[in-house]
Design an enzyme around this catalytic site. Structure first.
Site, PDB file in Angstrom:
ATOM      1  N   TRP A 189      -9.980 -34.150   1.606  1.00 17.15           N
ATOM      2  CA  TRP A 189      -9.662 -33.451   0.099  1.00 17.15           C
ATOM      3  C   TRP A 189     -11.149 -32.869  -0.161  1.00 17.15           C
ATOM      4  CZ3 TRP A 189     -12.232 -34.578  -4.465  1.00 17.15           C
ATOM      5  CH2 TRP A 189     -11.717 -33.502  -5.542  1.00 17.15           C
ATOM      6  N   GLU A 230      -5.300 -32.801   1.918  1.00 18.14           N
ATOM      7  CA  GLU A 230      -4.700 -33.022   0.701  1.00 18.14           C
ATOM      8  C   GLU A 230      -4.692 -31.634  -0.332  1.00 18.14           C
ATOM      9  OE1 GLU A 230      -6.536 -36.360  -1.311  1.00 18.14           O
ATOM     10  OE2 GLU A 230      -4.952 -36.172  -2.969  1.00 18.14           O
ATOM     11  N   LYS A 232      -4.360 -29.463  -4.008  1.00 12.68           N
ATOM     12  CA  LYS A 232      -4.691 -29.642  -5.410  1.00 12.68           C
ATOM     13  C   LYS A 232      -4.263 -28.446  -6.017  1.00 12.68           C
ATOM     14  CE  LYS A 232      -7.542 -32.100  -8.460  1.00 12.68           C
ATOM     15  NZ  LYS A 232      -8.550 -33.112  -8.621  1.00 12.68           N
ATOM     16  N   ASP A 263      -0.130 -35.614  -3.509  1.00  7.87           N
ATOM     17  CA  ASP A 263      -0.732 -36.467  -4.395  1.00  7.87           C
ATOM     18  C   ASP A 263       0.139 -36.054  -5.752  1.00  7.87           C
ATOM     19  OD1 ASP A 263      -2.021 -37.108  -6.831  1.00  7.87           O
ATOM     20  OD2 ASP A 263      -3.834 -37.475  -5.659  1.00  7.87           O
ATOM     21  N   HIS A 266      -1.181 -33.613  -8.554  1.00  9.35           N
ATOM     22  CA  HIS A 266      -1.675 -32.432  -7.871  1.00  9.35           C
ATOM     23  C   HIS A 266      -0.660 -31.113  -8.008  1.00  9.35           C
ATOM     24  CE1 HIS A 266      -5.173 -34.273  -5.634  1.00  9.35           C
ATOM     25  NE2 HIS A 266      -5.244 -34.627  -6.763  1.00  9.35           N
ATOM     26  N   HIS A 290      -0.363 -39.857  -1.945  1.00  9.21           N
ATOM     27  CA  HIS A 290      -1.226 -40.381  -2.906  1.00  9.21           C
ATOM     28  C   HIS A 290      -0.539 -40.793  -4.125  1.00  9.21           C
ATOM     29  CE1 HIS A 290      -5.542 -39.434  -1.332  1.00  9.21           C
ATOM     30  NE2 HIS A 290      -4.939 -40.283  -0.620  1.00  9.21           N
ATOM     31  N   ASP A 298      -3.963 -34.139 -14.149  1.00 12.30           N
ATOM     32  CA  ASP A 298      -4.133 -35.017 -12.797  1.00 12.30           C
ATOM     33  C   ASP A 298      -5.153 -36.054 -13.445  1.00 12.30           C
ATOM     34  OD1 ASP A 298      -4.575 -35.825 -10.115  1.00 12.30           O
ATOM     35  OD2 ASP A 298      -6.578 -34.540 -10.214  1.00 12.30           O
ATOM     36  N   ASP A 300      -5.013 -39.315 -13.281  1.00 13.19           N
ATOM     37  CA  ASP A 300      -4.988 -40.706 -12.332  1.00 13.19           C
ATOM     38  C   ASP A 300      -4.899 -42.027 -12.998  1.00 13.19           C
ATOM     39  OD1 ASP A 300      -5.744 -39.315  -9.457  1.00 13.19           O
ATOM     40  OD2 ASP A 300      -7.314 -38.470 -10.859  1.00 13.19           O
ATOM     41  N   ASP A 330      -3.600 -43.839  -5.544  1.00 12.05           N
ATOM     42  CA  ASP A 330      -4.968 -42.863  -5.824  1.00 12.05           C
ATOM     43  C   ASP A 330      -4.935 -42.864  -7.493  1.00 12.05           C
ATOM     44  OD1 ASP A 330      -7.070 -41.375  -6.002  1.00 12.05           O
ATOM     45  OD2 ASP A 330      -6.141 -39.457  -5.213  1.00 12.05           O
TER      46      ASP A 330
HETATM   47  C1  RNT Z   1      -8.878 -35.690  -6.014  1.00 19.93           C
HETATM   48  C2  RNT Z   1      -8.008 -36.277  -4.979  1.00 19.93           C
HETATM   49  C3  RNT Z   1      -8.363 -37.390  -3.968  1.00 19.93           C
HETATM   50  C4  RNT Z   1      -9.377 -38.320  -4.613  1.00 19.93           C
HETATM   51  C5  RNT Z   1      -9.809 -39.362  -3.618  1.00 19.93           C
HETATM   52  C6  RNT Z   1     -11.123 -40.334  -4.242  1.00 19.93           C
HETATM   53  O1  RNT Z   1      -7.957 -35.100  -7.006  1.00 19.93           O
HETATM   54  O2  RNT Z   1      -6.700 -36.837  -5.574  1.00 19.93           O
HETATM   55  O3  RNT Z   1      -7.550 -37.874  -3.298  1.00 19.93           O
HETATM   56  O4  RNT Z   1      -8.620 -38.985  -5.639  1.00 19.93           O
HETATM   57  O5  RNT Z   1     -10.302 -38.895  -2.653  1.00 19.93           O
HETATM   58 ZN    ZN Z   2      -5.472 -37.899  -4.055  1.00 20.23          ZN
END
Ligand code: RNT
Ligand code: ZN
Length: 422
Positions: A189, A230, A232, A263, A266, A290, A298, A300, A330
């Site tokens: 990523w 990955e 986003k 993810d 994302h 993720h 986003d 998290d 994640d």
């Molecule tokens: C960032 C991505 C990525 C990170 C990790 C720490 O938006 O989701 O996966 O969260 O690599």
């Molecule tokens: Zn991620």
């Protein structure tokens, strides 16, 4: 009545309810125990990493908020915390490492210079303890990433530095996979993007393709390492343009035979990855998830047992995708006990999978195939109130993991005895 007896009795009643619908709860639990969730190391220290002691995250658009006391500062502390967390999660799981979690024996080693020896302590520690390790090159929190560009940087020398980091990481991942006898998913990523509207959306994307091709140029055995990319939608500081968008990486993964990482944070707020899994798996052999929880963006947040988590798990089970999908977590929350965050998120993921496995899937799918959409809705709705909780409790009991809230007592005493002394 003793607690265990009560759990067994509740399970027996639940088992019968499921059996009436043609679902074997024992089979569900047997499958569940084969699933290894990849637990992310970075929840343990708010993404700080072990590269520079006391480092604060800069750049990359990802940020843990909160200052709950007791975060891990060394590899020993982090390993201890992870050991505590996994002891409270039923089953055998994996750990997902970032390259910034190297053991450099207190001597700074730059990202293009890392080798497997910097991760040998992790590999040795993981042996026997975990189902495997996964890996991520770290393209953020570094002076050469401060302007928001890495693999697609206009400066060739900076690009080259990050390509070397990508290659070094991939070699490490392959060696991890070889030593542990389980393929290591190596997920790329990059944060690359612009805060404001770009004048040229194409050139950085072309550069990213070129760089990625160089990162992946060396032959690697998929027995040991699985490459993943990955996408986003946006990030902090890349609100207007992200080089590695979904369409970009979908094309890249399909044309290069890589894994795509979906993810859950994302995409646009009303988009869900549960609906994307069956689409991307029409064109890709394997994917990485993720699993996160985006609250408005986003953000998290710790994974909650919400509709989307159930939906993701159902897709994996209904589509028979479990052997093609690597499930990673994640999220990073620094406002609550970090070990509790891991345990809550991972247990929720497992609960959702169990609930999905207990669904009378073939019955519902048969109704749909026959055009009985009324029956489909009725049974789907009925399924929601079936007693999966007692099966979950029984599963925890049988795996020697704490039942219900008992895990929290253990986290609280660990906090008193270990975290509060840091
Ligand atoms: C960032 C991505 C990525 C990170 C990790 C720490 O938006 O989701 O996966 O969260 O690599
Ligand atoms: Zn991620």
């Amino acid at each position: 009545m003793p607690k265990d007896k009560q759990i067994e009795q509740a399970y027996e009643l639940a088992r019968q309810r499921y059996a009436e619908l043609g679902v074997d709860a024992q089979v569900a639990m047997r499958i569940l125990q084969t699933i290894a969730i990849s637990i992310h190391c970075w929840q343990g220290d708010d993404l700080g990493g072990l590269e520079r002691p006391g480092a604060v995250l800069t750049g990359g658009g990802i940020q843990a908020t909160g200052n709950y006391p007791g975060k891990a500062r060394t590899i020993d502390e982090l390993q201890g915390d992870i050991e505590k967390a996994v002891s409270l999660i039923p089953g055998k799981h994996r750990l997902n490492l970032h390259a910034s979690y190297l053991d450099n024996a207190d001597k700074f080693v730059d990202r293009d210079q890392i080798t497997v020896k910097h991760f040998q302590p992790w590999i040795d520690w993981a042996k026997g303890r975990l189902a495997g390790l996964d890996f991520n090159p770290t393209f953020f929190s570094h002076p050469k990433a401060l302007d928001g560009f890495t693999l697609s940087h206009p400066d060739k020398a900076i690009r080259q530095f990050w390509i070397e980091h990508g290659r070094a990481s991939r070699r490490i991942a392959a060696e991890i996979g070889r030593q542990l006898g389980s393929p290591c998913v190596n997920n790329v990523w990059v944060p690359d993007g612009y805060k404001d509207t770009p004048a040229d959306r194409l050139a950085p994307r072309r550069r990213l393709i070129e760089s990625l091709d160089q990162v992946f140029a060396e032959k690697a055995d998929t027995k040991y390492v699985l490459d993943s990319v990955e996408p986003k939608l946006f990030g902090i500081g890349s609100e207007s343009y992200v080089v590695g968008s979904h369409e970009f990486y979908m094309g890249y993964a399909v044309s290069r035979g890589k894994l795509l990482c979906l993810d859950s944070g994302h995409f646009h707020p009303t988009e869900v990855i549960s609906d994307k899994i069956s689409s991307v798996l029409c064109f890709l052999d394997r994917i990485l998830l993720h699993v996160s929880r985006p609250v408005r963006w986003d953000s998290d947040h710790v994974v909650a047992l919400d509709d989307e988590l159930f939906a993701i798990a159902r897709e994996l089970v209904r589509g028979d995708f479990l052997h093609r999908v690597h499930i990673g977590l994640d999220f990073f929350d620094a406002s609550i006990n970090r070990i509790a965050a891991w345990v809550i998120g991972a247990r929720n993921m497992l609960k959702a999978l169990l609930a999905a496995m207990l669904e009378p899937t073939s019955m519902i799918q048969n109704m749909e195939a026959k055009g009985d959409l009324t029956g489909r809705l009725a049974l789907m709705e009925e399924t929601k109130s079936l007693p999966f909780g007692p099966v979950w409790d029984y599963y925890c009991l049988s795996k020697n993991a704490p039942v219900a809230m008992a895990w929290l007592d253990e986290v609280r005493s660990y906090e008193q005895e270990v975290l509060n002394k840091r």
